[in-house]
Write an enzyme that holds these catalytic residues in place. Structure first.
Site, PDB file in Angstrom:
ATOM      1  CB  VAL A  60      14.523 -27.867  36.159  1.00  0.00           C
ATOM      2  CG1 VAL A  60      13.038 -27.674  36.354  1.00  0.00           C
ATOM      3  CG2 VAL A  60      15.007 -27.200  34.885  1.00  0.00           C
ATOM      4  CB  CYS A 117      17.334 -28.158  31.549  1.00  0.00           C
ATOM      5  SG  CYS A 117      18.452 -27.753  32.909  1.00  0.00           S
ATOM      6  CB  SER A 130      22.529 -30.726  38.406  1.00  0.00           C
ATOM      7  OG  SER A 130      23.603 -29.819  38.320  1.00  0.00           O
TER       8      SER A 130
HETATM    9  N1  LIG Z   1      23.044 -24.704  39.562  1.00  0.00           N
HETATM   10  C1  LIG Z   1      21.844 -25.309  39.027  1.00  0.00           C
HETATM   11  C2  LIG Z   1      21.572 -24.706  37.649  1.00  0.00           C
HETATM   12  C3  LIG Z   1      20.238 -25.201  37.061  1.00  0.00           C
HETATM   13  C4  LIG Z   1      19.724 -24.251  35.977  1.00  0.00           C
HETATM   14  O1  LIG Z   1      20.319 -23.190  35.680  1.00  0.00           O
HETATM   15  N2  LIG Z   1      18.582 -24.638  35.395  1.00  0.00           N
HETATM   16  C5  LIG Z   1      17.941 -23.744  34.442  1.00  0.00           C
HETATM   17  C6  LIG Z   1      17.396 -24.513  33.223  1.00  0.00           C
HETATM   18  S1  LIG Z   1      18.686 -25.246  32.275  1.00  0.00           S
HETATM   19  C7  LIG Z   1      16.706 -23.119  35.091  1.00  0.00           C
HETATM   20  O2  LIG Z   1      15.962 -23.809  35.758  1.00  0.00           O
HETATM   21  N3  LIG Z   1      16.478 -21.835  34.873  1.00  0.00           N
HETATM   22  C8  LIG Z   1      15.302 -21.174  35.359  1.00  0.00           C
HETATM   23  C9  LIG Z   1      15.593 -19.839  35.960  1.00  0.00           C
HETATM   24  O3  LIG Z   1      16.778 -19.474  36.059  1.00  0.00           O
HETATM   25  O4  LIG Z   1      14.640 -19.155  36.316  1.00  0.00           O
HETATM   26  C10 LIG Z   1      22.017 -26.830  38.961  1.00  0.00           C
HETATM   27  O5  LIG Z   1      23.155 -27.281  38.775  1.00  0.00           O
HETATM   28  O6  LIG Z   1      21.025 -27.559  39.118  1.00  0.00           O
END
Ligand SMILES: N[C@@H](CCC(=O)N[C@@H](CS)C(=O)NCC(=O)O)C(=O)O
Length: 221
Positions: A51, A11, A64
């Site tokens: 995450v 990620c 993040s």
């Molecule tokens: N806006 C979030 C985006 C985080 C994100 O998209 N993480 C993805 C993995 S790279 C995730 O956890 N996806 C799981 C899902 O959407 O169910 C941040 O900046 O933390």
């Protein structure tokens, strides 16, 4: 403070925090989960189901950009401008960095050539928008690490990996952006911010998504 970062190994949003933790040499643990089969405890803690999470003495942080700001404000040296307007500008570009990461993901996982070419064009258009703040010296100044660097380096790393995997994915970048990318990819904290078999895992992930870049004739180029 006891810090535990909840991660999915490839990620890019998690990688932002790892870069900052390494730049600041902050003690931390990383707990890897499988997002295809997320554990119950994670779903209870994460309101978005995404995450990274940062567990701080039992409290939970998510998003993040929020985690970056918390780490920066809690552990010296600070990597954000003192001036509040400039600091807010950095935060704006960190948000744009998230847009870029999503555009890169859309290109990488496109399942046919036409979609791939369209997404690549959109990514290149977005990347070109970085030229102006770079030319104005808003960030990416030599020897002055910033949260924007931590937020954008995962994008450059994926662009590089993808171009190595398939030259059709070699994304056009204006010169100032390319030299920023090269500088960031040389930083030890960036190089050490992913698992050792990242390239293998990233490719396996793309194959699982039926990425056009990884199938048939496309990947022979
Ligand atoms: N806006 C979030 C985006 C985080 C994100 O998209 N993480 C993805 C993995 S790279 C995730 O956890 N996806 C799981 C899902 O959407 O169910 C941040 O900046 O933390």
């Amino acid at each position: 403070m006891k810090l535990k970062l909840v991660s999915f190994a490839i990620c890019p949003f998690v990688q932002r925090s790892v870069i900052l933790l390494r730049e600041k040499q902050i003690d931390h643990e990383i707990d890897y989960i499988d997002l295809n089969d997320p554990p119950e405890w994670f779903l209870k803690l994460s309101p978005t189901g995404k995450v990274p999470l940062l567990l701080v003495d039992g409290a939970t942080l998510f998003e993040s950009s929020v985690i970056l700001a918390f780490l920066d404000e809690s552990f010296p040296p600070g990597f954000q401008p003192a001036d509040t307007l400039r600091r807010a500008q950095h935060r704006s570009w960190i948000e744009f960095g998230s847009t870029l990461l999503m555009a890169q993901h859309a290109m990488a996982t496109a399942s046919d050539e036409d979609t791939f070419l369209e997404k690549k064009y959109l990514l290149e258009e977005d990347i070109a928008r970085l030229s102006e703040p770079l030319n104005e010296g808003l960030f990416a100044n030599l020897d002055e690490f910033s949260l924007v660097d931590a937020a954008i380096a995962p994008l450059f790393m994926r662009i590089q990996h993808l171009a190595e995997l398939n030259q059709q994915a070699d994304v056009k970048m204006p010169d100032p952006v390319r030299s920023w990318s090269q500088r960031l990819l040389q930083r030890p904290a960036v190089q050490q911010s992913v698992v050792t078999d990242f390239a293998h895992r990233y490719k396996a992930f793309l194959v699982s998504k039926n990425s056009w870049l990884c199938v048939g004739d496309a990947s022979d180029n």
